[in-house]
Scaffold this active site. Structure first.
Site, PDB file in Angstrom:
ATOM      1  N   CYS A  15      28.869  96.722  35.068  1.00  0.00           N
ATOM      2  CA  CYS A  15      27.896  96.080  35.947  1.00  0.00           C
ATOM      3  C   CYS A  15      28.074  96.607  37.364  1.00  0.00           C
ATOM      4  O   CYS A  15      29.183  96.969  37.773  1.00  0.00           O
ATOM      5  CB  CYS A  15      28.080  94.554  35.924  1.00  0.00           C
ATOM      6  SG  CYS A  15      26.750  93.665  36.769  1.00  0.00           S
ATOM      7  N   CYS A  19      29.907  89.359  40.128  1.00  0.00           N
ATOM      8  CA  CYS A  19      29.665  87.927  40.316  1.00  0.00           C
ATOM      9  C   CYS A  19      30.956  87.153  40.054  1.00  0.00           C
ATOM     10  O   CYS A  19      31.647  87.409  39.060  1.00  0.00           O
ATOM     11  CB  CYS A  19      28.565  87.450  39.387  1.00  0.00           C
ATOM     12  SG  CYS A  19      26.991  88.308  39.625  1.00  0.00           S
ATOM     13  N   CYS A  22      31.417  85.649  36.463  1.00  0.00           N
ATOM     14  CA  CYS A  22      31.066  86.412  35.268  1.00  0.00           C
ATOM     15  C   CYS A  22      32.232  86.465  34.282  1.00  0.00           C
ATOM     16  O   CYS A  22      33.322  86.931  34.618  1.00  0.00           O
ATOM     17  CB  CYS A  22      30.639  87.827  35.627  1.00  0.00           C
ATOM     18  SG  CYS A  22      30.113  88.799  34.181  1.00  0.00           S
ATOM     19  N   SER A 122      18.200  87.135  36.768  1.00  0.00           N
ATOM     20  CA  SER A 122      19.241  86.184  37.146  1.00  0.00           C
ATOM     21  C   SER A 122      19.142  85.855  38.639  1.00  0.00           C
ATOM     22  O   SER A 122      19.369  86.713  39.493  1.00  0.00           O
ATOM     23  CB  SER A 122      20.623  86.749  36.834  1.00  0.00           C
ATOM     24  OG  SER A 122      20.793  86.929  35.439  1.00  0.00           O
ATOM     25  N   CYS A 261      20.791  78.059  20.201  1.00  0.00           N
ATOM     26  CA  CYS A 261      22.093  78.015  19.527  1.00  0.00           C
ATOM     27  C   CYS A 261      23.018  76.988  20.167  1.00  0.00           C
ATOM     28  O   CYS A 261      23.875  76.414  19.500  1.00  0.00           O
ATOM     29  CB  CYS A 261      22.743  79.398  19.540  1.00  0.00           C
ATOM     30  SG  CYS A 261      23.293  79.965  21.170  1.00  0.00           S
ATOM     31  N   CYS A 282      29.268  86.128  18.603  1.00  0.00           N
ATOM     32  CA  CYS A 282      28.600  85.430  19.706  1.00  0.00           C
ATOM     33  C   CYS A 282      29.029  86.064  21.015  1.00  0.00           C
ATOM     34  O   CYS A 282      30.113  86.639  21.118  1.00  0.00           O
ATOM     35  CB  CYS A 282      28.991  83.951  19.670  1.00  0.00           C
ATOM     36  SG  CYS A 282      28.501  83.002  21.119  1.00  0.00           S
ATOM     37  N   ASP A 283      28.172  85.942  22.036  1.00  0.00           N
ATOM     38  CA  ASP A 283      28.453  86.496  23.355  1.00  0.00           C
ATOM     39  C   ASP A 283      29.722  85.915  23.961  1.00  0.00           C
ATOM     40  O   ASP A 283      30.410  86.575  24.731  1.00  0.00           O
ATOM     41  CB  ASP A 283      27.250  86.204  24.273  1.00  0.00           C
ATOM     42  CG  ASP A 283      27.210  87.105  25.488  1.00  0.00           C
ATOM     43  OD1 ASP A 283      27.636  88.274  25.379  1.00  0.00           O
ATOM     44  OD2 ASP A 283      26.749  86.655  26.550  1.00  0.00           O
ATOM     45  N   CYS A 356      30.603  67.109  28.109  1.00  0.00           N
ATOM     46  CA  CYS A 356      30.113  65.970  27.343  1.00  0.00           C
ATOM     47  C   CYS A 356      29.509  64.881  28.221  1.00  0.00           C
ATOM     48  O   CYS A 356      28.399  64.406  27.964  1.00  0.00           O
ATOM     49  CB  CYS A 356      31.231  65.386  26.487  1.00  0.00           C
ATOM     50  SG  CYS A 356      30.782  63.841  25.649  1.00  0.00           S
TER      51      CYS A 356
END
Length: 384
Positions: A15, A19, A22, A122, A261, A282-283, A356
Site C-alpha cells: 500500500c 493507515c 490497518c 475509503s 458475512c 477470510c480477509d 457485543c
C-alpha cells in the site's frame, strides 16, 4: 457448493498509505523475498477458475488490497478481457474494487466507467476525522487526495460507494460524519466498519486474559451509539435515498436473510486470494496455519468446498457462548465476526464479541422500525 464472494489481492498487502489501524499491512511478512504483484499467469488461472466455480448467473470479480491500484491499469484491462473470454454463456460479470483513492486520475476513472466498475472509496469523514489515522508514509493526511478522487470518479459517472472505518478518532462525531457524506459529498451508498485492534496493554472491561485493544479501537458502546445516531437521522429523512450497508444487512436479518458475512450464522463466504494464488478462508484470517492451498495446485472450487473451509464456517455458530445463544437479538448478529470474540461474557464464559454491548444496543434500538419495514416488504407493493 454454496455461493461465495472472493476478494482478490493483486498487489498483496502492499500500500502507498500507512493507515494507523490497518491490519493487513503486516501480511507482507507471509511472503518474504517474493514479489507483491500478481503475475498474468496467476491472473488468468484465477479468472478462469472463478468463472467455472461461481454459482448463479452473476459473477463478481472483486479486487482489494493493500492498495490494488498499485498493480497498474494494464493489469486490470487484462482482467476485464479475461473475464469476457472465460465467462460461460449466461454469466454476467460484475467488476468491483476497493481503493484508498490516492492514485485515481482521469485515466483510471474513464476505465472504471467504461467497464462499469463499482468502486469502493475509503473515507473516514471530514478532513480532520479522516486524517486522524489515514496517513501516507511521510505522515501526511490523505483527505485532499481522496476527495479529489471522489470528485473525479463522480465527474466520470462512476458508481462509487463510501467505506468508512469507525475508530477512536471519529466515533464521537456520528452525525458530522454521516452529514458530510450525505450533504457535502452527495454519497448515496455507505458502509461503516468498526476498528478493533488487539494489542498488549490495558484490557477492555470484561476482557479475557491477554485481550486488549489499542487506543485507536472504537469502544463497543461508542460504536453502538454511532450506529444509533446515524440510524435515527437516516430513518427520519433518508430512507430510500441513502443506503447504509449496516442497515440493509440488519433488515435482511429481520427478513430471515443474511447477505453480509458479519451477521450470517456461518462464516467462509468471503474467502481471499493472495497475489501468488494462495487462498485463505477470510480477509481477517490470512495466517499461515489458515492457508487452504494454492490455485496452481488445487482448483479453487475444491479449496472452497473442502472440509477444512466448511469446518471454519460452522465454527462461528458452534463456538458461541451461552450468553449469545440466549440473547434476544442473536438472529440479527450471530455473534458478529469471530476475530472480535475475545472478551468474557457476564457469567465469565470466554468467547464473547468485544463489540457485543454496542451491537446489542443498536439491534434493540432498531427492532421496531425493522419489524415494520420487514412487514411492509413481505406484504409487497400496494395495488393501485
Amino acid at each position: 457448493m454454496r455461493p461465495y464472494h472472493l476478494l482478490a489481492k493483486p498487489a498483496g498487502a502492499a500500500c502507498n498509505l500507512r493507515c494507523g489501524y490497518c491490519f493487513f499491512l503486516s501480511k507482507d511478512t507471509l511472503y518474504p523475498g517474493e514479489t507483491f504483484l500478481m503475475d498474468e499467469r496467476t491472473l488468468e488461472n484465477y479468472i478462469r477458475q472463478l468463472m467455472i466455480s461461481s454459482v448463479g448467473a452473476e459473477v463478481h470479480v472483486t479486487w482489494q488490497g493493500g492498495e490494488p491500484l498499485l498493480r497498474g491499469i494494464e493489469f486490470f484491462r487484462r482482467s476485464v478481457e479475461l473475464a469476457r473470454a472465460h465467462a460461460r454463456p449466461g454469466q454476467r460479470v460484475v467488476h468491483s474494487i476497493q481503493t484508498n483513492g490516492t492514485l485515481v486520475d482521469e485515466e483510471w476513472a474513464a476505465f472504471f466507467k467504461e467497464n462499469r466498475y463499482l468502486v469502493g472509496l475509503s473515507i473516514d469523514g471530514p478532513g480532520a476525522l479522516h486524517d486522524a489515522y489515514r496517513l501516507d508514509k511521510q505522515g501526511r493526511g490523505s483527505f485532499d487526495a481522496v476527495t479529489r478522487a471522489w470528485n473525479t470518479l463522480r465527474r466520470h459517472g462512476v458508481d462509487v460507494n463510501i467505506l468508512c472505518a469507525v475508530h477512536a478518532g471519529n466515533a464521537d462525531h456520528p452525525l458530522a460524519v454521516y452529514r458530510f457524506f450525505r450533504d457535502t459529498l452527495g454519497a448515496q451508498y455507505l458502509q461503516f466498519i468498526p476498528i478493533v485492534e488487539r494489542s498488549a496493554g490495558k484490557k477492555p472491561h470484561g476482557a479475557a486474559p491477554g485481550a486488549a485493544v489499542t487506543d485507536r479501537s472504537v469502544p463497543a458502546g461508542k460504536f453502538g451509539a454511532f450506529l444509533i445516531a446515524v440510524f435515527d437521522e437516516w430513518l427520519r429523512r433518508d430512507v430510500g435515498r441513502v443506503f447504509v450497508i449496516s442497515f440493509e444487512a440488519a433488515l435482511g436479518s429481520w427478513l430471515g436473510l443474511h447477505q453480509s458475512c458479519v451477521v450470517a450464522p456461518v462464516c467462509g463466504g468471503s474467502p481471499v486470494l493472495m497475489q501468488n494464488g494462495d487462498v485463505y478462508p477470510c480477509d481477517h484470517f490470512v495466517e499461515p496455519d489458515r492457508r487452504l492451498g494454492n490455485i496452481r495446485d488445487t482448483p479453487l472450487a475444491t479449496l472452497l468446498a473442502s472440509e477444512r473451509q466448511l469446518r471454519f464456517g460452522r465454527k462461528k455458530s458452534a463456538s458461541l457462548p451461552r450468553y449469545c445463544r440466549e440473547c434476544p437479538v442473536l438472529f440479527a448478529c450471530h455473534g458478529e465476526c469471530p476475530r472480535n470474540r475475545f472478551i468474557a461474557a457476564p457469567d465469565g464464559e470466554p468467547g464473547l464479541n468485544y463489540l457485543c454491548a454496542g451491537y446489542r444496543a443498536f439491534f434493540t434500538h432498531i427492532d421496531g422500525p425493522m419489524r415494520r419495514m420487514a412487514a411492509a416488504i413481505r406484504r409487497g407493493p400496494a395495488c393501485s
